[in-house]
Design a protein around this motif. Structure first.
Motif, PDB file in Angstrom:
ATOM      1  N   PRO A  46      -1.266  -8.399  -7.888  1.00  0.00           N
ATOM      2  CA  PRO A  46      -1.811  -7.039  -7.766  1.00  0.00           C
ATOM      3  C   PRO A  46      -0.814  -6.137  -7.052  1.00  0.00           C
ATOM      4  CG  PRO A  46      -2.752  -8.431  -6.070  1.00  0.00           C
ATOM      5  CD  PRO A  46      -1.855  -9.312  -6.900  1.00  0.00           C
ATOM      6  N   TRP A  47      -0.957  -4.842  -7.223  1.00  0.00           N
ATOM      7  CA  TRP A  47      -0.089  -3.909  -6.502  1.00  0.00           C
ATOM      8  C   TRP A  47      -0.924  -3.007  -5.615  1.00  0.00           C
ATOM      9  CZ3 TRP A  47      -1.591  -2.901 -11.498  1.00  0.00           C
ATOM     10  CH2 TRP A  47      -2.150  -1.654 -11.737  1.00  0.00           C
ATOM     11  N   PHE A  48      -0.278  -2.471  -4.559  1.00  0.00           N
ATOM     12  CA  PHE A  48      -0.963  -1.565  -3.637  1.00  0.00           C
ATOM     13  C   PHE A  48      -1.204  -0.226  -4.324  1.00  0.00           C
ATOM     14  CE2 PHE A  48       1.018  -4.537  -0.698  1.00  0.00           C
ATOM     15  CZ  PHE A  48       0.013  -4.734   0.240  1.00  0.00           C
ATOM     16  N   THR A  49      -2.411   0.281  -4.173  1.00  0.00           N
ATOM     17  CA  THR A  49      -2.735   1.599  -4.701  1.00  0.00           C
ATOM     18  C   THR A  49      -3.271   2.442  -3.537  1.00  0.00           C
ATOM     19  OG1 THR A  49      -3.970   2.769  -6.419  1.00  0.00           O
ATOM     20  CG2 THR A  49      -5.097   0.960  -5.327  1.00  0.00           C
ATOM     21  N   HIS A  50      -3.315   3.781  -3.723  1.00  0.00           N
ATOM     22  CA  HIS A  50      -3.747   4.637  -2.614  1.00  0.00           C
ATOM     23  C   HIS A  50      -5.185   4.357  -2.220  1.00  0.00           C
ATOM     24  CE1 HIS A  50      -0.248   7.161  -3.911  1.00  0.00           C
ATOM     25  NE2 HIS A  50      -0.083   7.105  -2.613  1.00  0.00           N
ATOM     26  N   ARG A  51      -6.058   4.263  -3.217  1.00  0.00           N
ATOM     27  CA  ARG A  51      -7.471   4.024  -2.915  1.00  0.00           C
ATOM     28  C   ARG A  51      -8.043   3.032  -3.911  1.00  0.00           C
ATOM     29  NH1 ARG A  51     -10.415   7.920  -0.399  1.00  0.00           N
ATOM     30  NH2 ARG A  51     -12.053   6.371  -0.530  1.00  0.00           N
ATOM     31  N   ALA A  52      -8.896   2.130  -3.419  1.00  0.00           N
ATOM     32  CA  ALA A  52      -9.529   1.152  -4.299  1.00  0.00           C
ATOM     33  C   ALA A  52     -10.946   0.880  -3.818  1.00  0.00           C
ATOM     34  CB  ALA A  52      -8.700  -0.130  -4.342  1.00  0.00           C
ATOM     35  N   GLY A  53     -11.670   1.972  -3.526  1.00  0.00           N
ATOM     36  CA  GLY A  53     -13.044   1.846  -3.049  1.00  0.00           C
ATOM     37  C   GLY A  53     -13.967   2.694  -3.883  1.00  0.00           C
ATOM     38  N   LYS A  54     -14.801   3.515  -3.211  1.00  0.00           N
ATOM     39  CA  LYS A  54     -15.688   4.413  -3.953  1.00  0.00           C
ATOM     40  C   LYS A  54     -14.859   5.419  -4.746  1.00  0.00           C
ATOM     41  CE  LYS A  54     -18.416   5.532  -0.471  1.00  0.00           C
ATOM     42  NZ  LYS A  54     -19.498   6.226   0.251  1.00  0.00           N
ATOM     43  N   SER A  55     -13.746   5.837  -4.139  1.00  0.00           N
ATOM     44  CA  SER A  55     -12.757   6.621  -4.878  1.00  0.00           C
ATOM     45  C   SER A  55     -11.605   5.691  -5.236  1.00  0.00           C
ATOM     46  CB  SER A  55     -12.228   7.772  -4.023  1.00  0.00           C
ATOM     47  OG  SER A  55     -13.276   8.649  -3.687  1.00  0.00           O
ATOM     48  N   ARG A  56     -11.077   5.837  -6.407  1.00  0.00           N
ATOM     49  CA  ARG A  56     -10.025   4.932  -6.866  1.00  0.00           C
ATOM     50  C   ARG A  56      -8.907   5.691  -7.559  1.00  0.00           C
ATOM     51  NH1 ARG A  56     -14.095   1.274 -10.051  1.00  0.00           N
ATOM     52  NH2 ARG A  56     -15.343   3.119  -9.629  1.00  0.00           N
ATOM     53  N   GLY A  64      11.002  -2.378 -14.658  1.00  0.00           N
ATOM     54  CA  GLY A  64      12.286  -1.870 -14.171  1.00  0.00           C
ATOM     55  C   GLY A  64      12.169  -1.164 -12.824  1.00  0.00           C
ATOM     56  N   GLU A  65      10.955  -0.976 -12.331  1.00  0.00           N
ATOM     57  CA  GLU A  65      10.752  -0.258 -11.065  1.00  0.00           C
ATOM     58  C   GLU A  65      11.041  -1.196  -9.879  1.00  0.00           C
ATOM     59  OE1 GLU A  65       7.467   2.225 -11.540  1.00  0.00           O
ATOM     60  OE2 GLU A  65       7.232   2.709  -9.417  1.00  0.00           O
ATOM     61  N   GLN A  66      11.766  -0.664  -8.898  1.00  0.00           N
ATOM     62  CA  GLN A  66      12.126  -1.481  -7.741  1.00  0.00           C
ATOM     63  C   GLN A  66      10.981  -1.464  -6.724  1.00  0.00           C
ATOM     64  OE1 GLN A  66      16.331  -2.327  -5.838  1.00  0.00           O
ATOM     65  NE2 GLN A  66      15.652  -0.285  -5.352  1.00  0.00           N
ATOM     66  N   VAL A  67      10.558  -2.649  -6.309  1.00  0.00           N
ATOM     67  CA  VAL A  67       9.393  -2.781  -5.433  1.00  0.00           C
ATOM     68  C   VAL A  67       9.661  -3.829  -4.351  1.00  0.00           C
ATOM     69  CG1 VAL A  67       7.739  -2.165  -7.256  1.00  0.00           C
ATOM     70  CG2 VAL A  67       8.434  -4.559  -6.973  1.00  0.00           C
ATOM     71  N   PHE A  68       8.701  -3.994  -3.449  1.00  0.00           N
ATOM     72  CA  PHE A  68       8.728  -5.105  -2.509  1.00  0.00           C
ATOM     73  C   PHE A  68       7.483  -5.954  -2.722  1.00  0.00           C
ATOM     74  CE2 PHE A  68      12.099  -2.940  -0.291  1.00  0.00           C
ATOM     75  CZ  PHE A  68      12.790  -3.968   0.328  1.00  0.00           C
ATOM     76  N   ILE A  69       7.622  -7.240  -2.493  1.00  0.00           N
ATOM     77  CA  ILE A  69       6.460  -8.138  -2.565  1.00  0.00           C
ATOM     78  C   ILE A  69       6.131  -8.581  -1.144  1.00  0.00           C
ATOM     79  CG2 ILE A  69       5.508 -10.232  -3.600  1.00  0.00           C
ATOM     80  CD1 ILE A  69       8.084 -10.139  -5.443  1.00  0.00           C
ATOM     81  N   LEU A  70       4.932  -8.280  -0.690  1.00  0.00           N
ATOM     82  CA  LEU A  70       4.472  -8.718   0.634  1.00  0.00           C
ATOM     83  C   LEU A  70       3.563  -9.920   0.435  1.00  0.00           C
ATOM     84  CD1 LEU A  70       3.544  -5.263   2.246  1.00  0.00           C
ATOM     85  CD2 LEU A  70       5.805  -6.295   1.878  1.00  0.00           C
ATOM     86  N   SER A  71       3.952 -11.061   1.016  1.00  0.00           N
ATOM     87  CA  SER A  71       3.219 -12.299   0.765  1.00  0.00           C
ATOM     88  C   SER A  71       2.652 -12.871   2.065  1.00  0.00           C
ATOM     89  CB  SER A  71       4.155 -13.332   0.116  1.00  0.00           C
ATOM     90  OG  SER A  71       4.663 -12.833  -1.091  1.00  0.00           O
ATOM     91  N   PRO A  72       1.326 -12.851   2.242  1.00  0.00           N
ATOM     92  CA  PRO A  72       0.711 -13.431   3.441  1.00  0.00           C
ATOM     93  C   PRO A  72       1.131 -14.888   3.620  1.00  0.00           C
ATOM     94  CG  PRO A  72      -0.913 -12.227   2.138  1.00  0.00           C
ATOM     95  CD  PRO A  72       0.342 -12.279   1.318  1.00  0.00           C
ATOM     96  N   ASN A  73       1.482 -15.250   4.841  1.00  0.00           N
ATOM     97  CA  ASN A  73       1.923 -16.615   5.175  1.00  0.00           C
ATOM     98  C   ASN A  73       3.164 -17.053   4.393  1.00  0.00           C
ATOM     99  OD1 ASN A  73      -0.336 -16.967   6.928  1.00  0.00           O
ATOM    100  ND2 ASN A  73      -1.593 -17.430   5.120  1.00  0.00           N
ATOM    101  N   GLY A  74       3.861 -16.091   3.807  1.00  0.00           N
ATOM    102  CA  GLY A  74       5.041 -16.460   3.024  1.00  0.00           C
ATOM    103  C   GLY A  74       4.687 -17.159   1.732  1.00  0.00           C
ATOM    104  N   ASN A  75       3.428 -17.041   1.330  1.00  0.00           N
ATOM    105  CA  ASN A  75       2.980 -17.689   0.093  1.00  0.00           C
ATOM    106  C   ASN A  75       3.068 -16.672  -1.053  1.00  0.00           C
ATOM    107  OD1 ASN A  75       1.711 -18.965  -1.970  1.00  0.00           O
ATOM    108  ND2 ASN A  75      -0.112 -19.558  -0.791  1.00  0.00           N
ATOM    109  N   LEU A  76       4.096 -16.813  -1.873  1.00  0.00           N
ATOM    110  CA  LEU A  76       4.373 -15.850  -2.939  1.00  0.00           C
ATOM    111  C   LEU A  76       3.214 -15.737  -3.940  1.00  0.00           C
ATOM    112  CD1 LEU A  76       6.807 -14.003  -3.362  1.00  0.00           C
ATOM    113  CD2 LEU A  76       7.726 -15.691  -4.958  1.00  0.00           C
ATOM    114  N   ALA A  77       2.424 -16.814  -4.019  1.00  0.00           N
ATOM    115  CA  ALA A  77       1.287 -16.788  -4.948  1.00  0.00           C
ATOM    116  C   ALA A  77       0.221 -15.784  -4.496  1.00  0.00           C
ATOM    117  CB  ALA A  77       0.669 -18.180  -5.060  1.00  0.00           C
ATOM    118  N   LEU A  78       0.238 -15.436  -3.189  1.00  0.00           N
ATOM    119  CA  LEU A  78      -0.728 -14.459  -2.653  1.00  0.00           C
ATOM    120  C   LEU A  78      -0.107 -13.073  -2.532  1.00  0.00           C
ATOM    121  CD1 LEU A  78      -2.194 -16.620   0.286  1.00  0.00           C
ATOM    122  CD2 LEU A  78      -3.132 -16.333  -2.019  1.00  0.00           C
ATOM    123  N   GLY A  79       1.098 -12.916  -3.091  1.00  0.00           N
ATOM    124  CA  GLY A  79       1.848 -11.686  -2.904  1.00  0.00           C
ATOM    125  C   GLY A  79       1.148 -10.461  -3.476  1.00  0.00           C
ATOM    126  N   CYS A  80       1.400  -9.315  -2.824  1.00  0.00           N
ATOM    127  CA  CYS A  80       0.947  -8.016  -3.324  1.00  0.00           C
ATOM    128  C   CYS A  80       2.186  -7.135  -3.466  1.00  0.00           C
ATOM    129  CB  CYS A  80      -0.030  -7.362  -2.357  1.00  0.00           C
ATOM    130  SG  CYS A  80      -1.533  -8.314  -2.138  1.00  0.00           S
TER     131      CYS A  80
END
Ligand code: FE2
Length: 212
Positions: A46-56, A64-80
């Motif tokens: 999944p990717w981070f979005t501005h809002r993902a609640g009542k407003s989305r 081709g877009e350059q991004v970062f992957i943030l992975s809790p506990n260093g577990n890439l399978a849980l990456g966002c």
């Protein structure tokens, strides 16, 4: 003190390395993307979005877009996936100090520049603004409709108007259907429709003179 096995250290180092990884979007599908990072291609993340609640909001990173992957506990399978960083392939589209600009792949753009206080939306093919009640467009001096045709599906009211011709229909204006005029004078070339008289009137079959 506990003695760590070298294999544990390798695992810890791998997790640290995986906590935050730069990458480039490799593939997209629905609300997930795969990212190429180093020699790896991630699972669908999944990717981070501005809002993902009542407003989305929806704005998926593109291939081709350059991004970062943030992975809790260093577990890439849980990456966002955190978008986005400009790259040689996708450089910054502006240099404005305080302006706001969005560019789209079809050439359309949405821009606000505080230095000139101008909002510019261009490169689009159609625009739809739909309101169940009312739309108000207010301008200090003029609203200009730069188009060959203005069409209203029902009724138009205005306080005054002038027509000067010269458009697609030349200098001819036409009215179709019933026309009702009340109050004031309706005149044509100086002849008032409801109060003019005729010269040269006499009994018989002659025509009247011209209206006066
Ligand atoms: Fe007349």
């Amino acid at each position: 003190m506990k003695n760590y096995h070298p294999a544990d250290l390798v695992d810890i180092l791998r997790k640290i390395e995986n906590l935050i990884r730069p990458g480039v979007v490799y593939q997209t599908n629905g609300d997930r993307v795969k990212v190429r990072t180093g020699e790896l291609i991630t699972a669908w993340l999944p990717w981070f979005t501005h809002r993902a609640g009542k407003s989305r909001t929806w704005w998926r990173p593109s291939v081709g877009e350059q991004v970062f992957i943030l992975s809790p506990n260093g577990n890439l399978a849980l990456g966002c996936v955190l978008p986005s960083i400009f790259s040689d392939a996708n450089p910054a589209p502006a240099k404005s100090e305080d302006g706001y600009l969005v560019t789209f792949p079809d050439g359309a753009s949405f821009e606000y520049e505080p230095e000139t206080s101008q909002l510019t939306i261009k490169g689009i093919k159609t625009a739809i603004i739909e309101a169940s009640d009312q739309i108000t467009a207010k301008a200090g001096s003029k609203i200009q409709l730069d188009t060959p045709l203005v069409e209203c599906s029902d009724h138009v009211t205005f306080k005054s108007f002038s027509a000067s011709g010269g458009g697609a229909k030349g200098s001819t204006g036409t009215l179709t259907g019933n026309v009702i005029h009340t109050q004031g004078q309706l005149s044509s070339n100086g002849i008032v429709l409801d109060s003019h008289t005729h010269s040269g009137v006499k009994a018989g079959g002659d025509s009247t003179g011209k209206p006066q």
